[in-house]
Enzyme design. Structure first.
Site, short mmCIF file in Angstrom:
data_model
loop_
_atom_site.label_atom_id
_atom_site.label_comp_id
_atom_site.label_asym_id
_atom_site.label_seq_id
_atom_site.Cartn_x
_atom_site.Cartn_y
_atom_site.Cartn_z
CG HIS A 130 53.99 -76.56 -23.00
ND1 HIS A 130 52.80 -76.22 -23.24
CD2 HIS A 130 53.90 -77.96 -22.50
CE1 HIS A 130 52.04 -76.97 -22.61
NE2 HIS A 130 52.51 -78.02 -22.07
CB SER B 12 53.08 -80.99 -22.61
OG SER B 12 51.88 -81.49 -22.18
#
Length: 219
Positions: free
Chosen positions: A195, A138
């Protein structure tokens, strides 16, 4: 004119394709290895800081917690990776992707260490156990999204295959949601911290691609 196509003429796989194949292969293979890949490659504050196991900064990027986690990340790689790879070239793109993942894990570690040290309800710190595993592509995918938002901000994308939105709008909305989740300690705050680290790296390196040149020499 027809003719024999020699090995040098065959189309080679892109870096994006290799990344997807490796992630899928490791997810499918690990159950047959009794979770050995997850055990030796996942990231955690304990392993990275106390154990000095630095290979995990790259290894965790190829692991996934479940099928949904894998599918969403591979969709992001498939649709947006080629745009960034075409701009950077294969070698620099691979360095870009791995660095976004590394920066994601570094931000996670900083916030988790802050939570471990201060032991207070300070917004933005991560108070989960320092042995909690961090896995997934991610952070690298978020870096790619921010790079795509810089290279082609007005491309229309379908969020959840339904909602039309500019790529730049989608990227910054996702970053905003991640910031809110980390500050208020929402579900998967640790993953959202990674992230944000990946997004910050993607934002920086797509604007300064010359800083990618020495990555593999450094390794």
């Amino acid at each position: 004119n027809g003719g024999f196509r020699g090995p040098s003429q065959r189309k080679q796989w892109s870096v994006t394709t290799w990344l997807i194949v490796i992630c899928v292969a490791m997810y499918m293979l690990d159950p047959f290895l009794n979770g050995m890949l997850a055990k030796w490659l996942h990231m955690s504050t304990d392993h990275a800081i106390w154990g000095v196991q630095y290979w995990r900064f790259i290894g965790f990027q190829f692991l996934h917690a479940n099928m949904q986690h894998l599918i969403f990340n591979m969709i992001g790689l498939y649709f947006f990776g080629p745009l960034v790879e075409q701009f950077l070239g294969g070698k620099r793109y691979l360095a870009f992707y791995l660095l976004c993942g590394i920066f994601g894990s570094v931000l996670y570690l900083i916030l988790n260490l802050g939570g471990y040290v201060f032991q207070n309800d300070i917004p933005g710190l991560l108070f989960n156990d320092t042995r909690t595993p961090l896995v997934g592509a991610s952070a690298g995918v978020f870096g790619i999204l921010l790079a795509g938002a810089f290279l082609a901000p007005n491309i229309k994308v379908l969020v959840f295959f339904l909602i039309p939105m500019r790529l730049s709008t989608m990227a910054y909305v996702l970053v905003g949601l991640a910031i809110v989740t980390v500050i208020f300690g929402g579900n998967n705050a640790g993953g959202e911290a990674a992230h944000l680290g990946g997004a910050a790296a993607g934002w920086y390196f797509i604007r300064n691609p010359h800083h990618l040149n020495g990555f593999f020499d450094f390794l």
